[in-house]
Design an enzyme around this catalytic site. Structure first.
Site, PDB file in Angstrom:
ATOM      1  N   SER A 116      -3.959   2.313  17.988  1.00 33.62           N
ATOM      2  CA  SER A 116      -3.678   1.796  16.647  1.00 33.62           C
ATOM      3  C   SER A 116      -2.843   2.797  15.862  1.00 33.62           C
ATOM      4  O   SER A 116      -3.160   3.986  15.816  1.00 33.62           O
ATOM      5  CB  SER A 116      -4.988   1.531  15.905  1.00 33.62           C
ATOM      6  OG  SER A 116      -4.758   1.151  14.566  1.00 33.62           O
ATOM      7  N   ARG A 120     -10.495  -0.569   7.249  1.00 35.32           N
ATOM      8  CA  ARG A 120      -9.764  -1.531   8.077  1.00 35.32           C
ATOM      9  C   ARG A 120      -9.466  -0.943   9.451  1.00 35.32           C
ATOM     10  O   ARG A 120      -9.438  -1.657  10.452  1.00 35.32           O
ATOM     11  CB  ARG A 120      -8.498  -2.034   7.386  1.00 35.32           C
ATOM     12  CG  ARG A 120      -7.427  -1.036   6.969  1.00 35.32           C
ATOM     13  CD  ARG A 120      -6.483  -0.656   8.087  1.00 35.32           C
ATOM     14  NE  ARG A 120      -5.192  -0.218   7.596  1.00 35.32           N
ATOM     15  CZ  ARG A 120      -4.387   0.603   8.241  1.00 35.32           C
ATOM     16  NH1 ARG A 120      -4.765   1.152   9.390  1.00 35.32           N
ATOM     17  NH2 ARG A 120      -3.210   0.909   7.741  1.00 35.32           N
ATOM     18  N   LYS A 127       0.836  -1.189   0.000  1.00 36.93           N
ATOM     19  CA  LYS A 127       0.000   0.000   0.000  1.00 36.93           C
ATOM     20  C   LYS A 127       0.874   1.242   0.000  1.00 36.93           C
ATOM     21  O   LYS A 127       1.863   1.315   0.725  1.00 36.93           O
ATOM     22  CB  LYS A 127      -0.929   0.042   1.212  1.00 36.93           C
ATOM     23  CG  LYS A 127      -1.882   1.237   1.168  1.00 36.93           C
ATOM     24  CD  LYS A 127      -2.863   1.260   2.316  1.00 36.93           C
ATOM     25  CE  LYS A 127      -2.264   1.849   3.571  1.00 36.93           C
ATOM     26  NZ  LYS A 127      -3.296   2.137   4.593  1.00 36.93           N
ATOM     27  N   GLY A 150      -5.946   8.262  15.588  1.00 37.39           N
ATOM     28  CA  GLY A 150      -5.556   9.380  14.735  1.00 37.39           C
ATOM     29  C   GLY A 150      -4.070   9.648  14.703  1.00 37.39           C
ATOM     30  O   GLY A 150      -3.497   9.925  13.658  1.00 37.39           O
TER      31      GLY A 150
END
Length: 327
Positions: free
Chosen positions: A298, A110, A67, A223
């Site tokens: 994340s 995702r 990606k 974020g």
């Protein structure tokens, strides 16, 4: 090669399918069936922007993905999207490049699926109030992810620009979300009422005071993804009984709030409860007490993109969508 654009993916591949595919790749990662070299990030400070290059491979199904995504927060003023990306999907059995898919929606999807999975394991079963801090593009799929796993009856939106929060709420309604939303003018008020909080900002300073959290709150922090970004304050991190991360190696390099908390001696990466894959594989426990404060942090990893790109590609073939080209 099959070329699949964003609108085609959005019409055929949804949040529930993404959650299932991401759960499967998390299990494969725990079973050491995924190769995931560390991503490369190139920053463009003059534009407050970044470009990310993310390779991965499924060693059992023999498929690889790379990606390339760019994040330009100032783009909306020029009529362009903040996030733009593509995924190249290849057959590892013979090296054939089988598909190129738009990655902007897949990236948001995702990430929302990851937060959905984390919320399912870490949030209270009876959580009813979702507070969303930061109503940019990434926040939409965050909201959809939480709604997929919890029966939310109230959504509180906070953004530095209230008009954007209102537009976000209207977008939810247009999408068919019937849960009522309200705009908070004070982030402290929004946090104090929350059972689940989704933070989706590129802030370089904490977006709320951890002392405002009520017992039992679950927080998804998605974020901030660079060492200088700080969505969560040290108080929030210290109050959490469980800090779960998407990928420990990536978080150690890129989760600014956790890096900062460790650097000042207030917390340690040794305190990480586990990776989200370990939750799915039942190697670590999810929520155990109603009054626990829990965090899912994340920063992203390439194998999450591999999961949804593969899923979207399969759906595209089933539905006969996309454009075949010779390259």
């Amino acid at each position: 090669m099959l070329i699949v654009n964003e609108q085609q993916i959005m019409r055929t591949y949804n949040m529930n399918e993404a959650i299932k595919d991401v759960e499967e790749v998390l299990k494969a990662k725990v079973a050491e069936k995924i190769s995931n070299p560390h991503r490369t990030v190139i920053e463009f400070p003059q534009h407050e922007a970044s470009a990310l290059y993310m390779p991965s491979a499924d060693l059992v199904e023999e498929v690889t993905a790379v990606k390339v995504v760019t994040i330009y927060p100032n783009n909306p003023t020029n009529g362009k999207p903040t996030t733009q990306g593509v995924v190249l999907l290849s057959d590892a059995k013979n090296g054939e490049h089988v598909a190129m898919l738009n990655a902007s929606y897949l990236t948001r999807l995702r990430t929302g699926a990851l937060s959905a999975i984390a919320t399912n394991y870490l949030a209270r079963k009876n959580a009813k109030v979702l507070t969303v801090i930061g109503t940019g593009a990434m926040a939409f799929e965050q909201t959809l992810g939480v709604l997929a796993v919890r029966d939310i009856d109230r959504i509180i939106l906070f953004n530095r620009t209230a008009k954007k929060a209102q537009q976000f709420g209207e977008q939810l309604k247009d999408f068919g979300i019937e849960v009522p939303f309200e705009i908070a003018e004070d982030v402290s008020v929004a946090v104090r009422q929350a059972h689940i909080i989704c933070c989706a900002t590129r802030s370089v300073e904490p977006v709320f005071n951890g002392n405002d959290l009520q017992p039992g709150t679950h927080i998804n922090g998605v974020g901030s993804y660079l060492p200088h970004m700080l969505e969560l304050d040290v108080t929030t991190i210290k109050r959490a009984s469980k800090v779960v991360v998407d990928d420990l190696a990536g978080v150690k390099d890129e989760a600014g709030e956790l890096i900062h908390a460790e650097s000042i001696g207030e917390w340690s990466f040794n305190d990480v409860h586990g990776e989200i894959g370990q939750l799915v594989a039942r190697q670590v426990n999810g929520r155990e007490e109603d009054d626990e404060i829990t965090i899912f942090k994340s920063v992203g990893a390439a194998y999450f993109d591999l999961a949804v790109a593969k899923g979207a590609y399969i759906k595209a073939k089933e539905k006969s969508i996309g454009t075949h080209i010779e390259v």
